[in-house]
Scaffold this motif. Sequence first.
Motif, PDB file in Angstrom:
ATOM      1  N   ILE A  20      54.764  -5.315 -18.974  1.00  0.00           N
ATOM      2  CA  ILE A  20      56.432  -5.391 -18.794  1.00  0.00           C
ATOM      3  C   ILE A  20      56.710  -4.071 -18.866  1.00  0.00           C
ATOM      4  O   ILE A  20      57.686  -4.241 -18.794  1.00  0.00           O
ATOM      5  CB  ILE A  20      56.750  -6.276 -19.804  1.00  0.00           C
ATOM      6  N   VAL A  21      55.999  -3.196 -19.404  1.00  0.00           N
ATOM      7  CA  VAL A  21      56.453  -1.647 -18.983  1.00  0.00           C
ATOM      8  C   VAL A  21      57.094  -1.129 -17.958  1.00  0.00           C
ATOM      9  O   VAL A  21      57.644  -0.623 -18.301  1.00  0.00           O
ATOM     10  CB  VAL A  21      54.934  -1.144 -20.329  1.00  0.00           C
ATOM     11  N   ALA A  22      55.914  -1.793 -16.605  1.00  0.00           N
ATOM     12  CA  ALA A  22      56.823  -1.138 -15.401  1.00  0.00           C
ATOM     13  C   ALA A  22      58.036  -1.115 -15.558  1.00  0.00           C
ATOM     14  O   ALA A  22      58.630  -2.554 -15.866  1.00  0.00           O
ATOM     15  CB  ALA A  22      55.669  -1.941 -14.831  1.00  0.00           C
ATOM     16  N   ILE A  23      58.609  -0.163 -14.763  1.00  0.00           N
ATOM     17  CA  ILE A  23      60.163  -0.581 -14.190  1.00  0.00           C
ATOM     18  C   ILE A  23      60.530  -1.804 -14.061  1.00  0.00           C
ATOM     19  O   ILE A  23      60.298  -1.851 -12.208  1.00  0.00           O
ATOM     20  CB  ILE A  23      61.179   0.896 -14.084  1.00  0.00           C
ATOM     21  N   ALA A  81      66.417 -12.299  -5.101  1.00  0.00           N
ATOM     22  CA  ALA A  81      67.212 -11.407  -4.563  1.00  0.00           C
ATOM     23  C   ALA A  81      67.703 -11.243  -4.301  1.00  0.00           C
ATOM     24  O   ALA A  81      69.027 -10.319  -4.142  1.00  0.00           O
ATOM     25  CB  ALA A  81      66.238 -11.740  -2.716  1.00  0.00           C
ATOM     26  N   ALA A  82      68.431 -12.536  -4.280  1.00  0.00           N
ATOM     27  CA  ALA A  82      69.658 -12.303  -4.084  1.00  0.00           C
ATOM     28  C   ALA A  82      71.198 -11.816  -5.373  1.00  0.00           C
ATOM     29  O   ALA A  82      72.122 -10.499  -5.197  1.00  0.00           O
ATOM     30  CB  ALA A  82      70.774 -13.881  -3.579  1.00  0.00           C
ATOM     31  N   PHE A  83      70.737 -12.139  -6.445  1.00  0.00           N
ATOM     32  CA  PHE A  83      70.624 -11.506  -7.283  1.00  0.00           C
ATOM     33  C   PHE A  83      71.229 -10.620  -7.643  1.00  0.00           C
ATOM     34  O   PHE A  83      71.727  -9.597  -8.570  1.00  0.00           O
ATOM     35  CB  PHE A  83      70.425 -12.189  -8.775  1.00  0.00           C
ATOM     36  N   LEU A  84      69.837  -9.725  -7.328  1.00  0.00           N
ATOM     37  CA  LEU A  84      69.375  -8.553  -7.607  1.00  0.00           C
ATOM     38  C   LEU A  84      69.884  -7.754  -6.264  1.00  0.00           C
ATOM     39  O   LEU A  84      70.776  -6.493  -7.093  1.00  0.00           O
ATOM     40  CB  LEU A  84      67.715  -8.034  -7.343  1.00  0.00           C
ATOM     41  N   PHE A  85      70.265  -7.984  -5.534  1.00  0.00           N
ATOM     42  CA  PHE A  85      71.100  -7.435  -4.649  1.00  0.00           C
ATOM     43  C   PHE A  85      72.541  -7.375  -5.197  1.00  0.00           C
ATOM     44  O   PHE A  85      73.262  -6.427  -4.724  1.00  0.00           O
ATOM     45  CB  PHE A  85      71.376  -7.362  -3.199  1.00  0.00           C
ATOM     46  N   ASP A 187      72.616   4.791 -12.952  1.00  0.00           N
ATOM     47  CA  ASP A 187      73.372   3.674 -12.195  1.00  0.00           C
ATOM     48  C   ASP A 187      72.557   4.044 -10.930  1.00  0.00           C
ATOM     49  O   ASP A 187      72.244   2.741 -10.294  1.00  0.00           O
ATOM     50  CB  ASP A 187      75.124   3.523 -12.551  1.00  0.00           C
ATOM     51  N   VAL A 188      72.625   4.865  -9.978  1.00  0.00           N
ATOM     52  CA  VAL A 188      71.727   5.127  -9.355  1.00  0.00           C
ATOM     53  C   VAL A 188      70.378   4.636  -8.314  1.00  0.00           C
ATOM     54  O   VAL A 188      69.804   3.480  -8.348  1.00  0.00           O
ATOM     55  CB  VAL A 188      72.098   6.319  -8.477  1.00  0.00           C
ATOM     56  N   LEU A 189      69.641   5.268  -9.564  1.00  0.00           N
ATOM     57  CA  LEU A 189      68.462   4.565 -10.405  1.00  0.00           C
ATOM     58  C   LEU A 189      68.538   3.101 -10.665  1.00  0.00           C
ATOM     59  O   LEU A 189      67.696   2.579  -9.474  1.00  0.00           O
ATOM     60  CB  LEU A 189      67.653   4.774 -10.991  1.00  0.00           C
ATOM     61  N   ILE A 190      69.059   2.401 -12.041  1.00  0.00           N
ATOM     62  CA  ILE A 190      68.816   1.352 -11.392  1.00  0.00           C
ATOM     63  C   ILE A 190      69.331   0.077 -10.066  1.00  0.00           C
ATOM     64  O   ILE A 190      68.680  -0.493  -9.738  1.00  0.00           O
ATOM     65  CB  ILE A 190      70.288   1.310 -12.623  1.00  0.00           C
ATOM     66  N   GLY A 191      70.629   0.685  -9.519  1.00  0.00           N
ATOM     67  CA  GLY A 191      70.558  -0.185  -8.191  1.00  0.00           C
ATOM     68  C   GLY A 191      69.412   0.245  -7.541  1.00  0.00           C
ATOM     69  O   GLY A 191      69.085  -0.625  -6.870  1.00  0.00           O
ATOM     70  N   LEU A 192      68.903   1.401  -7.346  1.00  0.00           N
ATOM     71  CA  LEU A 192      68.189   1.197  -6.404  1.00  0.00           C
ATOM     72  C   LEU A 192      66.693   0.477  -6.934  1.00  0.00           C
ATOM     73  O   LEU A 192      65.976  -0.225  -5.960  1.00  0.00           O
ATOM     74  CB  LEU A 192      67.217   2.912  -6.789  1.00  0.00           C
ATOM     75  N   VAL A 193      66.477   0.672  -7.972  1.00  0.00           N
ATOM     76  CA  VAL A 193      65.474  -0.190  -8.358  1.00  0.00           C
ATOM     77  C   VAL A 193      65.724  -1.862  -8.012  1.00  0.00           C
ATOM     78  O   VAL A 193      64.745  -3.408  -8.028  1.00  0.00           O
ATOM     79  CB  VAL A 193      64.826  -0.240 -10.145  1.00  0.00           C
ATOM     80  N   MET A 194      66.757  -1.910  -8.288  1.00  0.00           N
ATOM     81  CA  MET A 194      67.391  -3.570  -8.355  1.00  0.00           C
ATOM     82  C   MET A 194      67.244  -4.208  -6.115  1.00  0.00           C
ATOM     83  O   MET A 194      66.545  -5.391  -6.077  1.00  0.00           O
ATOM     84  CB  MET A 194      68.504  -4.100  -8.822  1.00  0.00           C
ATOM     85  N   ALA A 195      67.398  -2.857  -6.026  1.00  0.00           N
ATOM     86  CA  ALA A 195      67.504  -3.085  -4.186  1.00  0.00           C
ATOM     87  C   ALA A 195      65.880  -3.020  -3.939  1.00  0.00           C
ATOM     88  O   ALA A 195      66.174  -3.878  -3.083  1.00  0.00           O
ATOM     89  CB  ALA A 195      68.291  -2.456  -3.778  1.00  0.00           C
ATOM     90  N   ALA A 196      65.037  -2.251  -4.175  1.00  0.00           N
ATOM     91  CA  ALA A 196      63.892  -2.281  -3.764  1.00  0.00           C
ATOM     92  C   ALA A 196      63.145  -3.756  -4.548  1.00  0.00           C
ATOM     93  O   ALA A 196      62.442  -4.316  -3.469  1.00  0.00           O
ATOM     94  CB  ALA A 196      63.437  -1.261  -4.584  1.00  0.00           C
TER      95      ALA A 196
END
Length: 205
Positions: A20-23, A81-85, A187-196
């Motif tokens: 769970i520690v992984a981002i 995936a839809a929710f994360l995008f 927020d850019v990093l969070i967006g990238l993490v969610m999209a990835a």
Amino acid sequence: MVMSHAPAFLSGFFLGLSLIVAIGAQNAFILRQGLLRQHVFVLCFICALSDAVLIAAGVAGLGTLIATSPRLIAIVTIGGAAFLFTYAVIAFRRALNPQAMVAANTGEGSLRAAIAACLAFTFLNPHVYLDTVVLLGSLSAQFEGAGRLAYGVGACIGSFVWFFALGYGARLLQPVFARPSAWRVLDVLIGLVMAAIGVSLLGSL
């Protein structure tokens, strides 16, 4: 019981932490709420308790059932995936107006909306099931009886330790996030993490 089965307890504790520690989606969400100091206890408790329930289910044998249901995994994967995008788009839009987030430090967001998002990040992410139910559950097979119970308890405690440390430890970074530019980067990093994560989920189908 736990002390007499310390190896099993420690195995569950450290394996649970390592997973769970992984981002990920949950961690990014809790980090952001911690920085805003909004509903931190409730959200950390929900994440940790949800993990504990899933871990208990996995240790009890549910992991094997889920692993043999490709259709169920596919449905959860597509929905997640839809929710994360969607959340990635929201994060990128926030990055365009970071001053609003600085002002939000003094406000109070909706508890209902925060809980709904927290539950979605938890239960619409197939990785959560694979890590807690399938992986942690299957590895518990190396222990028997009280040893397996100690293993499960250790993994659950690891989850509680991590989420509360992340939620309340985030405030140590608040001097950095006094600047709008820091919120933009986050927020850019969070967006990238969610999209990835969303892309990786679809790629696993």
